[in-house]
Design a protein around this motif. Sequence first.
Motif, PDB file in Angstrom:
ATOM      1  N   THR A  37      -0.369   2.009   9.580  1.00  0.00           N
ATOM      2  CA  THR A  37      -0.167   2.197   8.135  1.00  0.00           C
ATOM      3  C   THR A  37      -1.503   2.220   7.408  1.00  0.00           C
ATOM      4  OG1 THR A  37       1.968   1.061   8.265  1.00  0.00           O
ATOM      5  CG2 THR A  37       0.985   1.282   6.090  1.00  0.00           C
ATOM      6  N   GLY A  74      -1.979   4.016  -1.295  1.00  0.00           N
ATOM      7  CA  GLY A  74      -0.529   4.075  -1.426  1.00  0.00           C
ATOM      8  C   GLY A  74       0.014   5.434  -1.043  1.00  0.00           C
ATOM      9  N   PHE A  75       1.257   5.447  -0.639  1.00  0.00           N
ATOM     10  CA  PHE A  75       1.875   6.691  -0.188  1.00  0.00           C
ATOM     11  C   PHE A  75       2.360   7.546  -1.356  1.00  0.00           C
ATOM     12  CE2 PHE A  75       2.386   3.784   3.447  1.00  0.00           C
ATOM     13  CZ  PHE A  75       1.695   4.514   4.381  1.00  0.00           C
ATOM     14  N   PHE A  76       2.914   6.904  -2.370  1.00  0.00           N
ATOM     15  CA  PHE A  76       3.415   7.643  -3.528  1.00  0.00           C
ATOM     16  C   PHE A  76       2.266   8.312  -4.285  1.00  0.00           C
ATOM     17  CE2 PHE A  76       4.745   7.759  -8.035  1.00  0.00           C
ATOM     18  CZ  PHE A  76       5.796   8.646  -7.921  1.00  0.00           C
ATOM     19  N   LEU A  89       7.212   1.240  -0.414  1.00  0.00           N
ATOM     20  CA  LEU A  89       6.838   2.196   0.634  1.00  0.00           C
ATOM     21  C   LEU A  89       5.964   1.541   1.701  1.00  0.00           C
ATOM     22  CD1 LEU A  89       6.225   5.456  -1.433  1.00  0.00           C
ATOM     23  CD2 LEU A  89       8.023   5.044   0.249  1.00  0.00           C
ATOM     24  N   ILE A 113       7.020   0.976  -6.478  1.00  0.00           N
ATOM     25  CA  ILE A 113       7.283   2.044  -5.497  1.00  0.00           C
ATOM     26  C   ILE A 113       6.309   1.941  -4.325  1.00  0.00           C
ATOM     27  CG2 ILE A 113       7.210   4.547  -5.142  1.00  0.00           C
ATOM     28  CD1 ILE A 113       8.219   4.826  -8.058  1.00  0.00           C
ATOM     29  N   GLU A 114       5.018   1.718  -4.635  1.00  0.00           N
ATOM     30  CA  GLU A 114       4.001   1.623  -3.573  1.00  0.00           C
ATOM     31  C   GLU A 114       4.274   0.437  -2.653  1.00  0.00           C
ATOM     32  OE1 GLU A 114       2.111   3.856  -2.742  1.00  0.00           O
ATOM     33  OE2 GLU A 114       1.355   4.918  -4.476  1.00  0.00           O
ATOM     34  N   GLN A 147       8.275  -0.483   3.907  1.00  0.00           N
ATOM     35  CA  GLN A 147       9.108   0.364   4.772  1.00  0.00           C
ATOM     36  C   GLN A 147       8.283   1.008   5.893  1.00  0.00           C
ATOM     37  OE1 GLN A 147      12.481   0.870   4.772  1.00  0.00           O
ATOM     38  NE2 GLN A 147      12.480  -0.819   3.311  1.00  0.00           N
ATOM     39  N   VAL A 148       7.167   1.632   5.525  1.00  0.00           N
ATOM     40  CA  VAL A 148       6.346   2.326   6.523  1.00  0.00           C
ATOM     41  C   VAL A 148       5.695   1.317   7.465  1.00  0.00           C
ATOM     42  CG1 VAL A 148       4.307   3.796   6.844  1.00  0.00           C
ATOM     43  CG2 VAL A 148       5.958   4.333   5.056  1.00  0.00           C
TER      44      VAL A 148
END
Length: 165
Positions: free
Chosen positions: A30, A87-89, A17, A13-14, A20-21
């Motif tokens: 970022t 990480g965003f998540f 993300l 997931i990280e 994508q970001v």
Amino acid sequence: MWLFALFVAVPIIEIALFIQVGGLIGLWPTLLIVIVTAILGTALVRQQGALAMSQLRQSFSELNDPSEPLAHGAMILFSGALLLTPGFFTDAMGFLLLVPAFRMFVLKELRKRVKVQSFTMGQENMRQSADPFRGTPRDPHIIDGEWEEVDQNKPNQGPSGWTRH
């Protein structure tokens, strides 16, 4: 098994993300977001941690059940680890755990799944001026101690350690 799935899913997931970001706003913005969230998260964890510690101290001083303040403290500690992980998540989960209402929701859900068989407070008897080790009432004018009878006719064996010669 679910722990293994978590260890596999979270990095995937990280990475997704980050791709994508990073593709949307670029590499440096970022990385800046990741650094700023770590700094902001650290400050919030310190503030929430101090509040949780004061609530824990209060529950101990009032001889209340400390399980709720301890659970909040553990979740705040875990949120700090999540916020320091890049990480965003993990940042989103860490910030969520800093919201008291979300922590209460998590605690409520945990209580549904965990059953406590028995719970006793060790100092509960102290409210009635009882001895916490024996559970019997004690007289506040009596001091417990150990003693040894000394034979006055026996010659002195030397300094006792309590006197100077």
